[in-house]
Design an enzyme around this catalytic site. Structure first.
Site, short mmCIF file in Angstrom:
data_model
loop_
_atom_site.label_atom_id
_atom_site.label_comp_id
_atom_site.label_asym_id
_atom_site.label_seq_id
_atom_site.Cartn_x
_atom_site.Cartn_y
_atom_site.Cartn_z
N ASN A 152 95.77 -70.89 54.28
CA ASN A 152 94.70 -69.88 54.21
C ASN A 152 95.14 -68.56 53.58
O ASN A 152 94.34 -67.92 52.88
CB ASN A 152 94.06 -69.65 55.58
CG ASN A 152 95.02 -69.13 56.60
OD1 ASN A 152 96.21 -69.37 56.50
ND2 ASN A 152 94.51 -68.42 57.58
N LYS A 175 108.63 -74.20 53.44
CA LYS A 175 107.76 -75.34 53.16
C LYS A 175 106.33 -74.83 53.16
O LYS A 175 105.71 -74.63 54.20
CB LYS A 175 107.92 -76.44 54.21
CG LYS A 175 107.40 -77.75 53.67
CD LYS A 175 106.65 -78.58 54.67
CE LYS A 175 105.23 -78.21 54.91
NZ LYS A 175 104.29 -78.39 53.82
N CYS A 284 92.88 -67.03 61.40
CA CYS A 284 93.06 -67.21 62.85
C CYS A 284 92.41 -66.07 63.63
O CYS A 284 92.25 -66.16 64.84
CB CYS A 284 94.53 -67.31 63.19
SG CYS A 284 95.50 -65.92 62.60
P1 ADP Z 1 96.47 -76.07 58.69
O1 ADP Z 1 95.83 -77.32 58.21
O2 ADP Z 1 95.60 -75.21 59.51
O3 ADP Z 1 97.21 -75.36 57.62
P2 ADP Z 1 98.65 -77.57 59.78
O4 ADP Z 1 99.32 -77.35 61.09
O5 ADP Z 1 98.12 -78.92 59.46
O6 ADP Z 1 97.55 -76.46 59.77
O7 ADP Z 1 99.62 -77.16 58.59
C1 ADP Z 1 100.41 -75.99 58.59
C2 ADP Z 1 101.73 -76.30 57.91
O8 ADP Z 1 102.44 -77.25 58.71
C3 ADP Z 1 101.57 -76.93 56.52
O9 ADP Z 1 102.58 -76.46 55.67
C4 ADP Z 1 101.76 -78.41 56.83
O10 ADP Z 1 102.19 -79.17 55.72
C5 ADP Z 1 102.84 -78.35 57.89
N1 ADP Z 1 102.92 -79.54 58.74
C6 ADP Z 1 101.96 -80.42 59.04
N2 ADP Z 1 102.43 -81.38 59.86
C7 ADP Z 1 103.75 -81.11 60.07
C8 ADP Z 1 104.82 -81.72 60.84
N3 ADP Z 1 104.62 -82.83 61.54
N4 ADP Z 1 106.03 -81.12 60.82
C9 ADP Z 1 106.24 -79.99 60.13
N5 ADP Z 1 105.30 -79.37 59.38
C10 ADP Z 1 104.07 -79.92 59.36
#
Ligand code: ADP
Length: 444
Positions: A152, A175, A284
């Site tokens: 976001n 990442k 958020c």
């Molecule tokens: P949103 O969709 O609100 O951004 P997410 O929690 O899905 O929230 O994603 C936030 C970040 O966490 C992104 O960079 C995503 O790729 C990463 N992410 C998603 N799943 C995992 C995981 N199992 N371990 C580490 N990072 C993750």
């Protein structure tokens, strides 16, 4: 189409897997860039590069004042490139130009702030009740910090994490979200231009599980800082705990805005509308739950609906646009499903309620600004973070009633939103908490 490689040890490099994925422009629905997909092998390379940079010349021998100067220079470079970065960000996440402009304005400020703090990390001499003893503490950098960020506000949220980490002498592996990595892969060039040594800042994009999880469990990563969903926070927290890693988590919010009968109605209506629709609800701190005192409820809601109906949807780069698209195709489907859930839960739809079809929206992922009234406080739309332009209005009688509604324990299926959200947000807003990470006191 522009291609973005991984950034490891000061070089743009191909991923070990040779896999690439598309990044989309939510305003057109079309792919706009190809992104190299990192994996566990790349994580190992990046973390080793960050660890080597941390423990060897020239980073390890820089003085704190020199680190501060590098951060201030970086701030200047971001200010110089702000307009270009803003445009990349808008095309990546579809948020309004005006929002991205003010977000970019902060990054130089934080760089200056943390640059100034770098040589002011002081310690203490605690008193000791024994002659001949002298106690002192000192702060040591933790080493490699893993940084995982969402789609976001990619630049803002990442800068929020890495400027204090670098000020505290750490190195970082970032990442970014799979949906919006391009602006960070541009930003990293400014670290290089500003004189940060290779390996101090590394970036690997992927879909979360591979790079994200490999980063969390890597033995050379000491600390994590994450912003994202409640669900991923839980996964990361558990992995970090099992591997004895420090972690900062910033996740969802659902705190209500509360309007009492003696409020200035015009101001409150404007505030409520911009709180939810200003970022298309994708923040958020979105005001997605609105409590309105019953004496003014009907009049307030009528004005709010009238104002909302004037909202102009369209190209987020156009300053006349009030609402841009939702950032991802997945989020678009998710928000529409929350609208269906609200209808099934018996809320009254006052305006909006579906995909936007105006010509100005083209093939983008647009959702109408949507308002529901008569929302029960215990239903999903009142308790879960919708992260889209959907407002739930709840009526209250008096202050006690408002406080009870605002703080009522929530659905058992959403464990983290049971936390007081102001507490969650204070974690990310308090600058000294940020400054703490990267330093640990050692009592001798
Ligand atoms: P949103 O969709 O609100 O951004 P997410 O929690 O899905 O929230 O994603 C936030 C970040 O966490 C992104 O960079 C995503 O790729 C990463 N992410 C998603 N799943 C995992 C995981 N199992 N371990 C580490 N990072 C993750």
């Amino acid at each position: 189409m522009h291609g973005y490689k991984l950034y490891v040890n000061g070089q743009f490099t191909d991923p070990a897997s040779d896999r690439w994925f598309d990044s989309f422009n939510p305003y057109t629905g079309l792919a706009r860039a190809q992104i190299a997909e990192g994996g566990p092998v790349d994580v190992d390379r990046a973390v080793n590069a960050a660890h080597t940079a941390f423990s060897t010349d020239p980073w390890s021998t820089l003085t704190a004042t020199q680190r501060g100067a590098l951060l201030r220079k970086f701030g200047d470079l971001v200010a110089r490139e702000a307009q270009r970065l803003v445009e990349i960000e808008v095309r990546d996440n579809g948020k309004l130009l005006t929002e991205m402009q003010w977000q970019l304005d902060y990054i130089p400020q934080w760089s200056y702030y943390y640059g100034g703090l770098a040589d002011k990390i002081e310690a203490t001499v605690p008193p000791v009740d024994k002659k001949g003893f002298f106690n002192f503490t000192r702060h040591e950098a933790l080493g490699v910090v893993g940084v995982i960020t969402p789609w976001n506000s990619p630049l803002l949220l990442t800068a929020w994490k890495i400027t204090p980490a670098l000020a505290a002498d750490c190195t970082v592996v970032i990442k970014p979200s799979e949906f919006t990595p391009a602006s960070l892969l541009e930003l990293v060039k400014l670290f290089e231009e500003g004189g940060f040594p290779p390996g101090v800042v590394n970036i690997l994009a992927d879909f979360g599980k591979d790079v994200g999880s490999a980063l969390v469990v890597h033995p050379l990563v000491s600390k994590f800082t994450f912003t994202g969903s409640d669900a991923t926070s839980l996964v990361i927290n558990e992995l970090a705990a099992k591997n004895l890693k420090q972690v900062n988590l910033e996740f969802g919010g659902k705190f209500p805005n509360i309007v009492f009968a003696d409020a200035n109605l015009d101001d409150a209506v404007n505030g409520a509308a911009s709180a939810i629709f200003g970022s298309t609800g994708q923040t958020c701190i979105a005001g997605s739950r609105l409590l309105v005192q019953e004496k003014i409820h009907d009049e307030f809601v009528a004005q709010l609906v009238a104002l909302t109906k004037t909202a102009q949807m369209g190209d987020p780069m156009d300053v006349k646009t009030h609402l841009g698209p939702v950032t991802t195709r997945q989020q678009y489907a998710k928000v529409l499903s929350y609208i269906d859930i609200a209808k099934q839960d018996g809320a009254t739809l006052l305006t909006g309620g579906g995909a936007a079809t105006q010509a100005a929206c083209g093939n983008g992922w647009f959702i109408e600004p949507t308002i529901f009234s008569d929302v029960k406080n215990n239903v999903r739309n009142a308790q879960e973070e919708v992260f889209g332009p959907v407002l739930s209005v709840i009526k209250f009688k008096d202050e006690d009633d408002a406080v009870a509604i605002a703080t009522t324990p929530v659905l058992a299926s959403v464990p983290l939103s049971g936390l007081p959200t102001w507490g969650v947000h204070s974690l990310c807003l308090h600058p000294f908490r940020r400054a703490q990470f990267g330093s640990t006191p050692t009592g001798l």
